[in-house]
Design an enzyme around this catalytic site. Structure first.
Site, mmCIF file in Angstrom:
data_model
loop_
_atom_site.group_PDB
_atom_site.id
_atom_site.type_symbol
_atom_site.label_atom_id
_atom_site.label_comp_id
_atom_site.label_asym_id
_atom_site.label_seq_id
_atom_site.Cartn_x
_atom_site.Cartn_y
_atom_site.Cartn_z
ATOM 1 N N CYS A 53 0.843 -1.196 0.000
ATOM 2 C CA CYS A 53 0.000 0.000 0.000
ATOM 3 C C CYS A 53 0.884 1.254 0.000
ATOM 4 C CB CYS A 53 -0.970 -0.040 1.183
ATOM 5 S SG CYS A 53 -2.376 1.092 0.994
ATOM 6 N N HIS A 66 -3.433 -5.634 1.040
ATOM 7 C CA HIS A 66 -2.776 -5.902 2.316
ATOM 8 C C HIS A 66 -2.787 -7.388 2.673
ATOM 9 C CE1 HIS A 66 -2.347 -1.738 3.964
ATOM 10 N NE2 HIS A 66 -3.354 -1.480 3.143
ATOM 11 N N GLU A 108 -0.979 -8.830 4.850
ATOM 12 C CA GLU A 108 -0.796 -8.960 6.298
ATOM 13 C C GLU A 108 -2.114 -8.848 7.057
ATOM 14 O OE1 GLU A 108 -0.853 -4.500 5.879
ATOM 15 O OE2 GLU A 108 -0.397 -6.245 4.638
#
Length: 222
Positions: A86, A194, A196
């Site tokens: 990002c 994302h 994660e």
């Protein structure tokens, strides 16, 4: 695997990224943006999402000129791994480690939702845990995620199999539906979604965990 996660003023996904690396078996060091050197023995640098320096000037532009980014660039030029997610992807384009730029979303609005990502290549240590053509569900959260590059760059990325992920349904106007790209040596990955945030079952989705597991496995056997 030793991962360094860079922390900028305005980072908000640094701890999430550290947790994902640790869950995949990595040792993690948190590195402040004013540090001039990476820790010894770092294999991969993670540049997290957020709003570094409040997104003043252009997203990632100030962060790209921070002291630590000079060391990140040197690490990449030595063949080290770098993962920018990002805002981290924006920083990587601002440093010149990846081509192109991230523009304001086509709809001019911030988007925060889970989207389908198509795995375009498995020929990288980041994507080898997926199947080519597989669609995985990964969250996005950005206002300036519209990937742009000229025709020649897009053709080169496609021709060299350097598009890592594309959007199954384009949410932001990105050229050629591009969501993530690789460097020429395939060791630098920038992506707007994302992974994660999709690495723990408690969050309802672990599609992103395969990226971190594949990366750790590749570096442990290198």
């Amino acid at each position: 695997m030793h991962a360094a996660v860079v922390v900028f003023p305005g980072s908000n996904c640094d701890r999430d990224l550290a947790v994902a690396f640790k869950a995949a078996g990595a040792k993690v060091s948190m590195v402040w943006h004013k540090d001039s050197e990476l820790p010894q023995g770092v294999d991969i640098v993670g540049i997290p999402g957020g709003f570094s320096y409040g997104d003043y000037l252009r997203c990632g532009a100030i962060a790209a000129n921070s002291p630590i980014c000079r060391s990140v660039a040197a690490h990449a030029q030595r063949g080290g791994y770098v993962l920018g997610i990002c805002n981290g992807f924006q920083v990587l384009t601002e440093t010149g480690l990846l081509p192109g730029a991230l523009l304001r979303n086509a709809g001019l609005k911030y988007i925060c939702k889970t989207v389908g990502l198509k795995v375009e290549t498995t020929a990288s240590d980041y994507t080898s845990g997926y199947d080519a053509g597989q669609v995985v569900n990964i969250p996005i959260a950005h206002h300036d995620g519209n990937y742009f590059a000229d025709d020649e760059t897009i053709a080169k990325l496609r021709g060299e199999d350097r598009v890592a992920f594309s959007y199954a349904e384009n949410p932001n106007g990105a050229r050629d539906d591009i969501a993530g790209i690789l460097s020429e040596n395939r060791r630098v990955l920038g992506m707007m979604p994302h992974p994660e945030r999709a690495a723990e079952a408690a969050h309802g989705n672990i599609d992103g965990a395969a990226l971190f597991r594949a990366l750790t496995g590749a570096l442990q056997t290198a």
